[in-house]
Write an enzyme that holds these catalytic residues in place. Structure first.
Site, PDB file in Angstrom:
ATOM      1  N   GLU A 183       0.847  -1.194   0.000  1.00 17.37           N
ATOM      2  CA  GLU A 183       0.000   0.000   0.000  1.00 17.37           C
ATOM      3  C   GLU A 183       0.884   1.245   0.000  1.00 17.37           C
ATOM      4  O   GLU A 183       1.789   1.366   0.830  1.00 17.37           O
ATOM      5  CB  GLU A 183      -0.925  -0.007   1.217  1.00 17.37           C
ATOM      6  CG  GLU A 183      -1.661   1.290   1.489  1.00 17.37           C
ATOM      7  CD  GLU A 183      -2.494   1.796   0.326  1.00 17.37           C
ATOM      8  OE1 GLU A 183      -2.404   2.990   0.004  1.00 17.37           O
ATOM      9  OE2 GLU A 183      -3.244   0.984  -0.267  1.00 17.37           O
ATOM     10  N   GLY A 213     -23.317  16.963  -9.472  1.00 20.40           N
ATOM     11  CA  GLY A 213     -23.565  15.534  -9.325  1.00 20.40           C
ATOM     12  C   GLY A 213     -24.513  15.267  -8.181  1.00 20.40           C
ATOM     13  O   GLY A 213     -24.246  15.641  -7.034  1.00 20.40           O
ATOM     14  N   HIS A 252     -41.813  -3.652  19.082  1.00 21.55           N
ATOM     15  CA  HIS A 252     -42.575  -2.395  19.061  1.00 21.55           C
ATOM     16  C   HIS A 252     -42.178  -1.565  20.282  1.00 21.55           C
ATOM     17  O   HIS A 252     -42.084  -2.105  21.376  1.00 21.55           O
ATOM     18  CB  HIS A 252     -44.077  -2.688  19.115  1.00 21.55           C
ATOM     19  CG  HIS A 252     -44.927  -1.462  19.243  1.00 21.55           C
ATOM     20  ND1 HIS A 252     -45.209  -0.653  18.170  1.00 21.55           N
ATOM     21  CD2 HIS A 252     -45.532  -0.893  20.325  1.00 21.55           C
ATOM     22  CE1 HIS A 252     -45.965   0.358  18.575  1.00 21.55           C
ATOM     23  NE2 HIS A 252     -46.178   0.220  19.888  1.00 21.55           N
TER      24      HIS A 252
END
Length: 462
Positions: free
Chosen positions: A38, A179, A439
């Site tokens: 990297e 964009g 819920h």
């Protein structure tokens, strides 16, 4: 070039972003001897210049909005403004913590990590730092960078990319965003929360144009309500400096002015000058071409992530990298179903989806074979508590499985996990309807939508 012949790795990976490091971690876990190369920092765009820092900005913006709007919840608070240095400190702290953890992971898996700019030098080697790193297989994972348009130069001053926007030392008073896709609407959302005057320019007819049209329309409605302006359906022509900002002209002659122009027209692959074509790797417009198992036309070379023409999402890179590592380790692998990948745009409100759009379903199955149902979040108790609006839209093949789940509303990205299971397990509405959802949760809205689609609506009208 000195040849480091002491080791021939099972896998040499060029690029330490999402796809590359996922392949390295999984490969090492499976007993492969892995070298990971990297040039910048392991974690790549997602960790350092993409997913993580942008979501930190969006969360800071959410806090700002909550402070402004606290009185509607009976909480008296004063909003004094944005301390952009403080925002960056928070953002950078999040990134730094994750980066440190990832470095530790790579080291703990005994991955041979090499920091340097690598170049493919043969079908089985990569040159880096004056050495030739040999491997039985090479994985190309060099990622992407922000794109621009012909004749539009990103200068990092008044015409900027998302990379520049993430480190901007001020909140722009006004911004034009070129964009209206994921990157554009996320920055529009964050900057609006910070107090900027925003105009989005999108050449196609909708914001978030890859999403179901209903989701795009809901997002546009929410943005109008927030005061985010946008111009749709006309393409960019030119940009020029003014005395104190930038002016954008569209193909129809319309003009827009702002302090900065953020160019958010997508990302292009990093492949030029890295030796790919010289080694015979098939390419198209800079992308490396692969089959469904991420294999290139060169038997010893695979490629993953933004470098290949699949969905440019970090979690897609993870999955592609894991697939390559498992294939090389001799495990049975299954190609990815890209329609089954969850997609989230983290603006306010969020847009989340998995599966195919209603239009695509009609194209595949025929208009008379497709059923669509919309469940409004107004009927969901937790969404009411959070004061968010939106919908969950289900797309079903008539008398068959749910093939698309499309959601708009705050925190809908947290609901896409169950939606992914529904699509990928080819669930029937009645099968989801019999599951009990807690819920009050927003997750319950998915259950309610399937109850309605199964013909037994509870908190929804017939």
């Amino acid at each position: 070039m000195a040849n480091d012949a002491s080791t021939v790795f099972d896998l040499v990976i060029l690029g330490g972003g999402s796809g590359g490091y996922a392949a390295a971690l999984r490969g090492a876990q499976l007993g492969l001897d892995v070298a990971l190369i990297e040039k910048d920092k392991v974690g790549g765009t997602c960790l350092h210049r993409g997913c993580i820092p942008t979501k930190a900005l969006l969360h800071a913006g959410e806090i700002a909005d909550q402070a402004r709007e606290s009185e509607q919840f009976g909480v008296k608070a004063t909003f004094e403004g944005i301390d952009i240095a403080g925002v960056h400190k928070y953002k950078d702290g999040v990134v730094a913590g994750l980066y440190k953890g990832l470095q530790g992971l790579v080291a703990s898996r005994k991955v041979h990590y090499i920091e340097g700019e690598g170049r493919l030098s043969s079908p089985t080697s990569v040159d880096v730092n004056g050495q030739r790193i040999q491997g039985r297989h090479v994985l190309l994972a060099t990622g992407s960078v922000p794109k621009s348009l012909p004749g539009l130069e990103i200068d990092g001053n008044r015409i900027i990319s998302s990379d520049h926007a993430l480190v901007l030392d001020r909140v722009p008073k006004s911004a034009i965003i070129l964009g209206g896709g994921v990157i554009g609407v996320e920055f529009a959302s964050a900057w609006k929360s910070f107090g900027s005057d925003i105009t989005i320019i999108e050449g196609l007819k909708h914001l978030a144009p890859l999403e179901d049209e209903n989701s795009s329309k809901l997002l546009e409605r929410a943005f109008r309500k927030r005061g985010i302006k946008f111009n749709l359906g006309t393409f960019f022509q030119k940009a020029e400096y003014t005395q104190d900002g930038v002016k954008v002209t569209l193909a129809d002659g319309k003009e827009f002015e702002a302090e900065v122009l953020l160019v958010a027209v997508g990302r292009g692959p990093v492949s030029a000058g890295l030796g790919y074509e010289e080694q015979g790797v098939a390419m198209d417009r800079g992308y490396v071409l692969v089959d469904e198992y991420m294999r290139t036309n060169v038997p010893t070379i695979s490629a993953v992530g933004d470098l290949v023409p699949t969905l440019q999402l970090a979690h897609v890179g993870f999955a592609e990298g894991i697939l390559v590592a498992e294939r090389l380790a001799g495990l049975k692998t299954v190609p990815l179903d890209y329609d089954g990948v969850p997609r989230v745009t983290y603006c306010h409100p969020e847009v989340a989806s998995v599966g195919i759009t209603e239009a695509k379903a009609k194209e595949i199955y025929g208009a008379d074979k497709v059923v669509a149902l919309k469940y409004n979040l107004a009927g969901n108790g937790k969404s009411k508590i959070l004061n968010t609006a939106g919908e969950i839209k289900l797309v079903q093949v008539k008398d068959g499985a749910v093939v698309g789940v499309h959601m708009v509303g705050d925190r809908m990205g947290e609901q896409v996990g169950e939606a992914q299971l529904i699509y990928n397990w080819e669930a029937l509405p009645a099968e989801v309807a019999q599951l009990i959802h807690a819920h009050p949760t927003q997750n319950e809205a998915l259950g309610e939508a399937h109850l309605a689609l199964a013909g037994k609506p509870l908190h929804a009208h017939d």
